[in-house]
Structures are given as structure tokens and as C-alpha cells.
Design a protein around this motif. Structure first.
Motif, short mmCIF file in Angstrom:
data_model
loop_
_atom_site.label_atom_id
_atom_site.label_comp_id
_atom_site.label_asym_id
_atom_site.label_seq_id
_atom_site.Cartn_x
_atom_site.Cartn_y
_atom_site.Cartn_z
N SER A 108 25.30 183.29 -1.83
CA SER A 108 24.66 184.60 -1.91
C SER A 108 23.38 184.52 -1.09
CB SER A 108 24.37 184.96 -3.37
OG SER A 108 23.98 186.33 -3.48
N TRP A 109 22.59 185.57 -1.13
CA TRP A 109 21.36 185.60 -0.33
C TRP A 109 20.44 184.46 -0.79
CZ3 TRP A 109 20.01 191.50 -1.04
CH2 TRP A 109 21.08 192.25 -0.54
N THR A 110 20.05 183.63 0.16
CA THR A 110 19.29 182.42 -0.15
C THR A 110 18.14 182.28 0.83
OG1 THR A 110 21.35 181.36 -0.87
CG2 THR A 110 19.46 179.91 -0.47
N PRO A 118 21.17 188.62 4.11
CA PRO A 118 22.03 189.75 3.77
C PRO A 118 22.99 190.14 4.89
CG PRO A 118 19.79 190.16 3.05
CD PRO A 118 19.75 188.91 3.89
N ALA A 119 22.65 189.79 6.13
CA ALA A 119 23.54 190.10 7.24
C ALA A 119 24.74 189.16 7.28
CB ALA A 119 22.77 190.00 8.56
N GLN A 120 24.65 188.02 6.59
CA GLN A 120 25.72 187.03 6.62
C GLN A 120 26.73 187.18 5.50
OE1 GLN A 120 22.64 183.78 6.94
NE2 GLN A 120 24.13 182.91 8.36
N VAL A 121 26.24 187.46 4.29
CA VAL A 121 27.13 187.58 3.14
C VAL A 121 26.67 188.74 2.26
CG1 VAL A 121 27.64 185.09 3.11
CG2 VAL A 121 25.79 186.00 1.68
N ALA A 122 27.58 189.22 1.45
CA ALA A 122 27.22 190.23 0.46
C ALA A 122 26.50 189.58 -0.70
CB ALA A 122 28.48 190.94 -0.03
N LEU A 123 25.69 190.37 -1.39
CA LEU A 123 25.02 189.88 -2.59
C LEU A 123 26.08 189.57 -3.64
CD1 LEU A 123 22.28 189.45 -4.09
CD2 LEU A 123 22.50 191.82 -4.88
N ALA A 124 26.14 188.32 -4.08
CA ALA A 124 27.18 187.90 -5.02
C ALA A 124 26.90 188.45 -6.41
CB ALA A 124 27.26 186.38 -5.07
#
Length: 222
Positions: free
Chosen positions: A83-85, A155-161
Motif C-alpha cells: 500500500s502507500w508507503t 499513490p501513483a503505483q498502487v491503490a490504497l489497500a
């Protein structure tokens, strides 16, 4: 870039919060009640300010897993979904994983501290879950140390889990235990095999399934 970041967070249904320059301190006293006014966006999120996110229900049940110990940050990917990290550079130039954001309905702020040993009562906070009533400083802010806070998974790489309250609490508790064991592991000499066997037996006795036990042991001793 701060005003742009604020707008991007708003577009994702989150509540950005203006912070003082190179600080985690909100610019207003009643910050939990703050809601951005688009007409004042550029004024509130001025160029030299930092930016935070209001956690919990105002931002759609956004929660932050905050890793205080470096061991917890290193082990975090072994226990929690991507997730966003974000984080910042450590003294050795290595990027430290400090925060991972999730959407988790019903989650509450929860801390995990190391037990007091040998009279040592400082630096006990291993990791915590931050939720309603809390806020977190996010990229592209500048940490009080002067280092830039940077996305590791943006946030551009993955959706918020999304993760359930029960699963988040369980996985973070396992992560805290693994971080504590990893720190103690460095002090063990000549007894590591016996310690690993005893730990596996304790996990089995506590009713842990084999997959969880294996993940804990593998993450702790790698």
C-alpha cells in the motif's frame, strides 16, 4: 508542490492538513475540525509549508502503521499488504520504511511497546496503528531533521489497500513481536537453534497456524 499534493489527496477523498515548515505541527489549534476550502488552498498549503493527512473517518477510515523501530520497518512488507508507503533516509543513507497507509473501517489507535528490561524504559515504542484523532506528515514534506519525506510506494503505483480491523490488529501485533525478536536475536550467541525451536513450539502451543508461525520465524531470523 505542496498545493498540488493537497489537491491530489482531495481528489482521492482524503483530508490534507497544512503543517508548519519542517515540522509535524498543524498550523491551527483545532486541526481535527479542519476541512480545506478550495478558495484558500494555495494560501493554506503555501510553498514552504509541510503537509499532513487527517486520519480516521474524515479521510474515509484512513489509518497509518507507524514503524518506530527500524526492525519493524524492515519487516513490515513480510506482514502487511502493499500500500502507500513512505519514509526518509537514515544516517547510513539507507531508506527507512516508517509509514504504510491503509483504509481500515473500525480501526483504532493502538500502540505496541517493548517490555521494560534491565531498567531500560526509553525507546520502547516498536510500532503503532494511528487512526481517528491523529494525523500524519506525508510527502513531499521536510522532516524536522531536514530530510525530505519520500514515497517508497506512491499513490501513483498502487491503490490504497483495504484491510479489516481484526486482520490489521493481528498482523501488526505479529510484526511487533517479530521486530522485538529480531532485535534480541543479535544478542544471542550459541543458543539461537534452541531459541528458534522453543519459539516454534510456543507458537504452536498458542494455536498459531503453521503458515503464520513460519512467516514469523523466517522474517525474524532472515
Amino acid at each position: 508542490p505542496i498545493a498540488k499534493a493537497a489537491q491530489e489527496f482531495l481528489d482521492r477523498g482524503l483530508v490534507p492538513l497544512p503543517l508548519a515548515a519542517a515540522s509535524k505541527q498543524p498550523l491551527m489549534k483545532r486541526w481535527p475540525d479542519y476541512r480545506p476550502d478550495l478558495a484558500r488552498r494555495d494560501q493554506d498549503f503555501r510553498a514552504n509549508a509541510n503537509i499532513g493527512l487527517i486520519l480516521g473517518q474524515p479521510s474515509g477510515y484512513l489509518v497509518d502503521v507507524d514503524s518506530d523501530w527500524p526492525e519493524a520497518g524492515k519487516l513490515l512488507p513480510d506482514f502487511l499488504p502493499a500500500s502507500w508507503t513512505f519514509g526518509r533516509l537514515g544516517d547510513d543513507g539507507e531508506m527507512l520504511v516508517r509509514h504504510r497507509l491503509f483504509r481500515s473501517i473500525g480501526s483504532k489507535t493502538l500502540t505496541f511497546d517493548a517490555p521494560v528490561t534491565g531498567g531500560q524504559s526509553t525507546n520502547r515504542r516498536i510500532i503503532e496503528i494511528l487512526a481517528d484523532g491523529r494525523q500524519v506528515m506525508v510527502p513531499p514534506s521536510v522532516h524536522p531533521s531536514g530530510q525530505e519525506v519520500q514515497w517508497i510506494i506512491s499513490p501513483a503505483q498502487v491503490a490504497l489497500a483495504e484491510i479489516s480491523e481484526e486482520s490489521l490488529r493481528k498482523q501488526v501485533s505479529h510484526l511487533a513481536g517479530a521486530a522485538l525478536l529480531a532485535r534480541q536475536w543479535r544478542t544471542l550467541h550459541g543458543t539461537r537453534h534452541q531459541t528458534a525451536a522453543a519459539l516454534a513450539g510456543a507458537c504452536c502451543y498458542a494455536g498459531w497456524d503453521p503458515e503464520t508461525t513460519e512467516r514469523l520465524l523466517t522474517a525474524t531470523f532472515k
